[in-house]
Scaffold this motif. Sequence first.
Motif, PDB file in Angstrom:
ATOM      1  N   SER A   1       0.832  -1.202   0.000  1.00 21.98           N
ATOM      2  CA  SER A   1       0.000   0.000   0.000  1.00 21.98           C
ATOM      3  C   SER A   1       0.870   1.257   0.000  1.00 21.98           C
ATOM      4  CB  SER A   1      -0.907  -0.004   1.223  1.00 21.98           C
ATOM      5  OG  SER A   1      -1.608   1.201   1.333  1.00 21.98           O
ATOM      6  N   PHE A   2       1.934   1.247   0.818  1.00 26.65           N
ATOM      7  CA  PHE A   2       2.830   2.399   0.876  1.00 26.65           C
ATOM      8  C   PHE A   2       3.471   2.662  -0.480  1.00 26.65           C
ATOM      9  CE2 PHE A   2       7.090   4.152   1.355  1.00 26.65           C
ATOM     10  CZ  PHE A   2       6.803   5.336   2.003  1.00 26.65           C
ATOM     11  N   TRP A   3       4.010   1.618  -1.113  1.00 25.75           N
ATOM     12  CA  TRP A   3       4.671   1.797  -2.406  1.00 25.75           C
ATOM     13  C   TRP A   3       3.679   2.204  -3.489  1.00 25.75           C
ATOM     14  CZ3 TRP A   3       9.301   3.116  -2.095  1.00 25.75           C
ATOM     15  CH2 TRP A   3      10.158   2.561  -1.168  1.00 25.75           C
ATOM     16  N   ALA A   4       2.433   1.725  -3.388  1.00 20.42           N
ATOM     17  CA  ALA A   4       1.405   2.144  -4.350  1.00 20.42           C
ATOM     18  C   ALA A   4       1.140   3.640  -4.211  1.00 20.42           C
ATOM     19  CB  ALA A   4       0.121   1.344  -4.133  1.00 20.42           C
ATOM     20  N   LEU A   5       1.088   4.145  -2.972  1.00 23.38           N
ATOM     21  CA  LEU A   5       0.890   5.579  -2.768  1.00 23.38           C
ATOM     22  C   LEU A   5       2.071   6.389  -3.296  1.00 23.38           C
ATOM     23  CD1 LEU A   5      -0.647   5.627   0.814  1.00 23.38           C
ATOM     24  CD2 LEU A   5      -1.813   6.133  -1.342  1.00 23.38           C
ATOM     25  N   LEU A   6       3.276   5.880  -3.079  1.00 23.94           N
ATOM     26  CA  LEU A   6       4.467   6.569  -3.581  1.00 23.94           C
ATOM     27  C   LEU A   6       4.452   6.619  -5.108  1.00 23.94           C
ATOM     28  CD1 LEU A   6       7.224   7.883  -2.866  1.00 23.94           C
ATOM     29  CD2 LEU A   6       8.221   5.622  -3.128  1.00 23.94           C
ATOM     30  N   LYS A   7       4.111   5.512  -5.743  1.00 19.22           N
ATOM     31  CA  LYS A   7       4.049   5.495  -7.213  1.00 19.22           C
ATOM     32  C   LYS A   7       2.946   6.403  -7.723  1.00 19.22           C
ATOM     33  CE  LYS A   7       3.856   1.022  -7.800  1.00 19.22           C
ATOM     34  NZ  LYS A   7       3.818  -0.313  -8.403  1.00 19.22           N
ATOM     35  N   ARG A   8       1.823   6.463  -7.009  1.00 18.29           N
ATOM     36  CA  ARG A   8       0.730   7.352  -7.412  1.00 18.29           C
ATOM     37  C   ARG A   8       1.173   8.811  -7.317  1.00 18.29           C
ATOM     38  NH1 ARG A   8      -3.951   6.293  -3.935  1.00 18.29           N
ATOM     39  NH2 ARG A   8      -3.631   4.195  -4.744  1.00 18.29           N
ATOM     40  N   GLY A   9       1.948   9.129  -6.280  1.00 15.78           N
ATOM     41  CA  GLY A   9       2.485  10.482  -6.147  1.00 15.78           C
ATOM     42  C   GLY A   9       3.450  10.808  -7.265  1.00 15.78           C
ATOM     43  N   TYR A  10       4.237   9.826  -7.662  1.00 13.64           N
ATOM     44  CA  TYR A  10       5.186  10.020  -8.764  1.00 13.64           C
ATOM     45  C   TYR A  10       4.443  10.321 -10.063  1.00 13.64           C
ATOM     46  CZ  TYR A  10       8.477   8.813 -12.461  1.00 13.64           C
ATOM     47  OH  TYR A  10       9.246   8.838 -13.593  1.00 13.64           O
ATOM     48  N   HIS A  11       3.464   9.514 -10.385  1.00 16.46           N
ATOM     49  CA  HIS A  11       2.751   9.690 -11.654  1.00 16.46           C
ATOM     50  C   HIS A  11       1.796  10.877 -11.608  1.00 16.46           C
ATOM     51  CE1 HIS A  11       4.331   6.118 -13.521  1.00 16.46           C
ATOM     52  NE2 HIS A  11       4.026   5.405 -12.445  1.00 16.46           N
ATOM     53  N   GLY A  12       1.223  11.162 -10.443  1.00 13.36           N
ATOM     54  CA  GLY A  12       0.194  12.183 -10.363  1.00 13.36           C
ATOM     55  C   GLY A  12       0.682  13.574 -10.032  1.00 13.36           C
ATOM     56  N   THR A  13       1.747  13.688  -9.227  1.00 14.84           N
ATOM     57  CA  THR A  13       2.159  15.000  -8.742  1.00 14.84           C
ATOM     58  C   THR A  13       3.557  15.384  -9.176  1.00 14.84           C
ATOM     59  OG1 THR A  13       0.779  14.677  -6.784  1.00 14.84           O
ATOM     60  CG2 THR A  13       2.426  16.408  -6.666  1.00 14.84           C
ATOM     61  N   PHE A  14       4.524  14.527  -8.912  1.00 19.95           N
ATOM     62  CA  PHE A  14       5.916  14.917  -9.085  1.00 19.95           C
ATOM     63  C   PHE A  14       6.458  14.657 -10.484  1.00 19.95           C
ATOM     64  CE2 PHE A  14       5.466  14.047  -4.502  1.00 19.95           C
ATOM     65  CZ  PHE A  14       5.747  15.315  -4.045  1.00 19.95           C
ATOM     66  N   HIS A  15       6.053  13.605 -11.147  1.00 24.81           N
ATOM     67  CA  HIS A  15       6.443  13.243 -12.509  1.00 24.81           C
ATOM     68  C   HIS A  15       7.920  12.882 -12.679  1.00 24.81           C
ATOM     69  CE1 HIS A  15       2.461  14.453 -13.711  1.00 24.81           C
ATOM     70  NE2 HIS A  15       2.669  15.669 -13.263  1.00 24.81           N
ATOM     71  N   VAL A  16       8.792  13.514 -11.920  1.00 23.61           N
ATOM     72  CA  VAL A  16      10.223  13.204 -12.006  1.00 23.61           C
ATOM     73  C   VAL A  16      10.771  13.180 -10.586  1.00 23.61           C
ATOM     74  CG1 VAL A  16      12.478  14.004 -12.794  1.00 23.61           C
ATOM     75  CG2 VAL A  16      10.495  14.307 -14.248  1.00 23.61           C
ATOM     76  N   MET A  17      11.440  12.097 -10.237  1.00 20.94           N
ATOM     77  CA  MET A  17      12.089  11.996  -8.935  1.00 20.94           C
ATOM     78  C   MET A  17      13.542  11.619  -9.178  1.00 20.94           C
ATOM     79  SD  MET A  17       9.444   9.927  -6.534  1.00 20.94           S
ATOM     80  CE  MET A  17       7.806  10.484  -6.198  1.00 20.94           C
ATOM     81  N   SER A  18      14.444  12.523  -8.861  1.00 23.55           N
ATOM     82  CA  SER A  18      15.858  12.224  -9.068  1.00 23.55           C
ATOM     83  C   SER A  18      16.350  11.280  -7.978  1.00 23.55           C
ATOM     84  CB  SER A  18      16.678  13.511  -9.053  1.00 23.55           C
ATOM     85  OG  SER A  18      16.689  14.076  -7.760  1.00 23.55           O
ATOM     86  N   ALA A  19      17.343  10.489  -8.295  1.00 22.87           N
ATOM     87  CA  ALA A  19      17.917   9.559  -7.326  1.00 22.87           C
ATOM     88  C   ALA A  19      18.523  10.315  -6.146  1.00 22.87           C
ATOM     89  CB  ALA A  19      18.977   8.699  -8.005  1.00 22.87           C
TER      90      ALA A  19
END
Length: 73
Positions: free
Chosen positions: A9-27
């Motif tokens: 569930s946590f990783w699903a929320l993180l991925k949703r944030g990536y696709h929905g809000t941030f779009h790019v997350m640098s390492a």
Amino acid sequence: MAHTNGVESFWALLKRGYHGTFHVMSAEHLPRYVDEFANRNNARGMTTEAQIADTLKATEGRKLPYRKLTGND
């Protein structure tokens, strides 16, 4: 009690944030994104007022100069 559904569930929320809000997350900043979502997950049962009070308590006595924030040290 911890179980795999909670982790998924946590990783699903993180991925949703990536696709929905941030779009790019640098390492370089990935730990900060994970910390943000961990904080959101841990505060999900709190009222808005309690979340604000908790945030203010955590920032008490800390400084973040603009130069450090922008990486212009």
